[in-house]
Design an enzyme around this catalytic site. Structure first.
Site, short mmCIF file in Angstrom:
data_model
loop_
_atom_site.label_atom_id
_atom_site.label_comp_id
_atom_site.label_asym_id
_atom_site.label_seq_id
_atom_site.Cartn_x
_atom_site.Cartn_y
_atom_site.Cartn_z
N ASP A 196 0.78 -1.24 0.00
CA ASP A 196 0.00 0.00 0.00
C ASP A 196 0.81 1.29 0.00
OD1 ASP A 196 -2.25 -1.57 0.10
OD2 ASP A 196 -2.56 -1.34 2.25
N ASP A 244 -8.86 -7.35 8.62
CA ASP A 244 -8.29 -6.16 7.98
C ASP A 244 -8.28 -4.97 8.92
OD1 ASP A 244 -7.95 -7.37 5.42
OD2 ASP A 244 -10.08 -7.12 5.06
#
Length: 705
Positions: free
Chosen positions: A167, A391
């Site tokens: 990310d 998550d």
């Protein structure tokens, strides 16, 4: 797909060159002591490897109802903070994982490097422990200790795949200013350059280890698939790979869809489809994106990365742990043609509310199981995010891991600019990121696609139908290429076994197969059977008798050639191999008189070629190479790559050592190598009687076509 592994790391290259000079001076009379280690790096680290199964994750999966069906699948180990290196309660540390991998007999270990300063500037749930300016600590307290452990000789037998910083770099492209989803934190990280510097340092430091394969995170199609993001992202990856001592040679490949849910394939619609004159790119779901699934995105991104200067043989990974999207909501065919939105929404297997939703998605399922070289350009499907690990928390939870509360994990949140201000689609009652989330795990089992063949999806006891229309599509004196009509199954056919004379000779996920290493003018009989994910096997197809072609001349001299296939894909735009010539006689041979011929057909495309020597024990400068047209073309052998030697002698019983070669057409169009006369599938060196060795113009080894 291959990656840069055919070329050793630069410092080792210099050492090999020095040793090669000594060997040449001794007429190649002895083997190089360092030769095995110099050739240890492989094109695709997943090829032929047994991957490590994390016992910590496996025990949690097996304890869930139905979880034993996937508990033995390999997945990545996450080093998401400094404490994880030494181990935390309930999770062993890096060295303990590696020790366990060795004791398991594994030869592949997968680890996520994930602790950049100011980590994940656009998602609070995965924030890290280091502040935006703590680059020095990232290097000294995190990367350096990891490199020290990975470099321990006790783990030299392991191929170690590193997933570099999910990310981070994509955030610099899309969320660092000027867009609806931008954050001040991402703007800070873009300004101070610490994402780039940290990744460059990690690539350089870890890339110096000869058994480490670095794969850089490259987001997913729903993040970077627009033209405004696609090329800038590739440029950003190149920039990060060329700072802090790193070079593009430290990057073995890239990974897409890490810890995400984007569908691997969308079988019922394409980005080029139109409805009543309106392209699907104008639909709300696609929103002008150029890609609708991860496979097409990964393959296109690979092409762009090569154009930006990365090695032409880099490989891609795709995280398929949670992108199966099965269950009752999975469409069986295309949507209605009443409008472009109705068509796309009725066709798409990805059932998220919005492609920007990323946290604990409701309705998701386990995707393709880890698979090696499933498609051109793809090194493997992998499970980067182990199923069942959260998550992020659906509400604020105090923790000592630096992980915050992100509203994208709250099922009541109505969204932000990154998901078009839609509901998040997140499951309720989720724990902190990385912690076990039983409800999510059960949902993934229920909705797995392909189905798991057990667990909560119900026992699958129905075998596929038998393959039909088995036929020969090509043959030579040493190979037979078969094709057949696909079988059907109540869930999904996952592959086919090919049998010769009733004995298994290979398996494939496609409806074709090439059997090699056969004898000329010999009768064989083939059958094929289908199998599914539950292990059910169909009845065999009708038998097919085949007689191979008559062979050409056979050499009887005192030389031989050994070959290994360094190209997992037979349909990409290069032919790659490693060769070594061995003197089996009792006297030395003048190498300047020796050539080896690898016969192939180029199919369509350009009729001119380029050849390269990527590395050789005796030095590429002493290796000649080029492509010639065969004087008498034969099936699978209209041309040949000829490799020779500028000088030197080869002592009795000695080998030239490995020579890494490749061929491409001048227009870089694809080959179809499956029916090439000289091609074999062995990835370790073995005698290659379909590659000719000539002394002068006399065939000394092999059978010419």
């Amino acid at each position: 797909m291959r990656s840069r592994g055919t070329t050793p790391h630069a410092p080792r290259r210099r050492a090999v060159a020095a040793l090669a000079a000594l060997v040449m001076g001794a007429s190649l009379a002895i083997a190089l002591p360092g030769q095995a280690s110099a050739a240890a790096r492989v094109d695709n680290p997943y090829a032929g490897a047994t991957a490590y199964v994390n016992p910590d994750w496996s025990a949690r999966a097996a304890a869930e109802p139905g979880g034993s069906v996937i508990a033995d699948e390999p997945s990545f180990v996450w080093m998401d903070r400094i404490a994880a290196i030494g181990g935390t309660p309930g999770a062993r540390g890096l060295r303990a994982h590696l020790d366990t991998a060795v004791s398991q007999g594994a030869d592949l270990f997968q680890v996520v490097i994930y602790n950049l300063p100011g980590r994940d500037c656009a998602a609070l749930a995965s924030n890290g422990e280091l502040g935006p300016t703590e680059l020095g600590r990232y290097k000294s307290d995190y990367i350096d200790p990891i490199a020290s452990i990975l470099g321990d000789p006790a783990y030299a037998s392991l191929r170690i795949v590193t997933l570099i910083e999910p990310d981070s770099l994509p955030n610099l492209v899309t969320n660092a200013g000027g867009t609806a989803g931008s954050t001040p934190e991402c703007a800070t990280m873009k300004a101070n350059g610490n994402y780039e510097k940290g990744i460059g340092y990690a690539l350089h430091t870890l890339g110096a280890l000869p058994n480490v394969y670095n794969y850089v995170d490259a987001a997913h199609h729903g993040w970077l698939g627009w033209d405004s993001n696609f090329v800038p992202a590739a440029e950003q990856f190149k920039k990060a790979a060329t700072v802090e001592g790193a070079s593009v040679a430290d990057v073995h490949g890239f990974i897409v869809n890490t810890a995400n849910y984007s569908a691997l394939r969308e079988p019922h619609f394409k980005v080029t489809d139109s409805v009543n004159g309106t392209t699907v790119r104008q639909s709300s779901w696609v929103d002008w994106n150029y890609y609708v699934d991860e496979l097409s995105f990964a393959q296109a991104l690979r092409t762009e990365l090569v154009r930006q200067g990365f090695a032409s043989d880099i490989g891609m990974l795709i995280d398929t742990a949670r992108n199966g999207w099965g269950g009752p909501s999975r469409p069986a065919g295309p949507g209605p043609l009443t409008g472009v939105d109705a068509y796309v929404d009725g066709s798409r297997t990805d059932r998220r509310i919005h492609a920007g939703n990323w946290c604990n998605q409701s309705g998701a399922g386990v995707g393709e199981r880890p698979t090696t070289a499933p498609e051109p350009g793809i090194d493997a499907y992998v499970w980067a995010k182990p199923p069942g690990e959260s998550d992020g928390s659906s509400e604020p939870v105090d923790n000592d891991e630096g992980k915050g509360f992100d509203r994208m994990c709250d099922p009541t949140y109505t969204g932000n600019g990154r998901n078009g201000f839609n509901l998040t689609g997140a499951l309720p009652d989720s724990p902190v990121a990385g912690h076990w989330f039983s409800s999510q795990f059960q949902e993934l089992l229920r909705n797995a696609s392909p189905p798991l063949g057990g667990g909560n999806g119900g026992e699958d006891t129905q075998a596929p139908t038998a393959p039909t229309a088995l036929r020969v599509t090509a043959k030579s004196s040493s190979s037979v290429t078969l094709a057949w009509t696909a079988s059907t199954d109540n869930r999904a056919v996952t592959g086919y076994d090919v049998l010769r004379g009733g004995a298994l000779v290979g398996s494939t996920a496609s409806t074709s197969f090439t059997d090699t290493g056969l004898s000329a003018s010999t009768a064989y009989s083939y059958t094929v059977r289908a199998k599914d994910a539950a292990g059910n096997v169909s009845a065999a197809s009708a038998g097919l008798p085949v007689t191979t072609e008559t062979g050409g001349s056979t050499g009887t001299g005192a030389l031989k050639v050994q070959y290994r296939n360094t190209d997992a894909s037979p349909t990409d735009n290069q032919i790659r191999m490693s060769l070594q010539v061995v003197n089996t006689g009792t006297t030395a041979v003048d190498l300047s008189t020796v050539t080896a011929r690898y016969w192939f057909t180029p199919e369509a495309g350009a009729s001119t070629f380029s050849t390269s020597c990527d590395w050789a024990v005796l030095g590429c400068g002493n290796v000649t190479h080029g492509v010639r047209a065969a004087s008498a073309p034969a099936p699978g052998a209209s041309h040949y790559l000829e490799a020779g030697f500028g000088s030197g002698t080869l002592a009795a019983g000695a080998s030239t050592g490995e020579i890494q070669l490749r061929v491409n057409k001048s227009d870089w169009s694809s080959f179809q190598e499956a029916d090439d006369y000289s091609r074999a599938t062995n990835t370790a060196f073995a005698d290659a009687p379909r590659i000719g060795v000539y002394v002068g113009s006399t065939l000394a080894w092999g059978t010419a076509p």
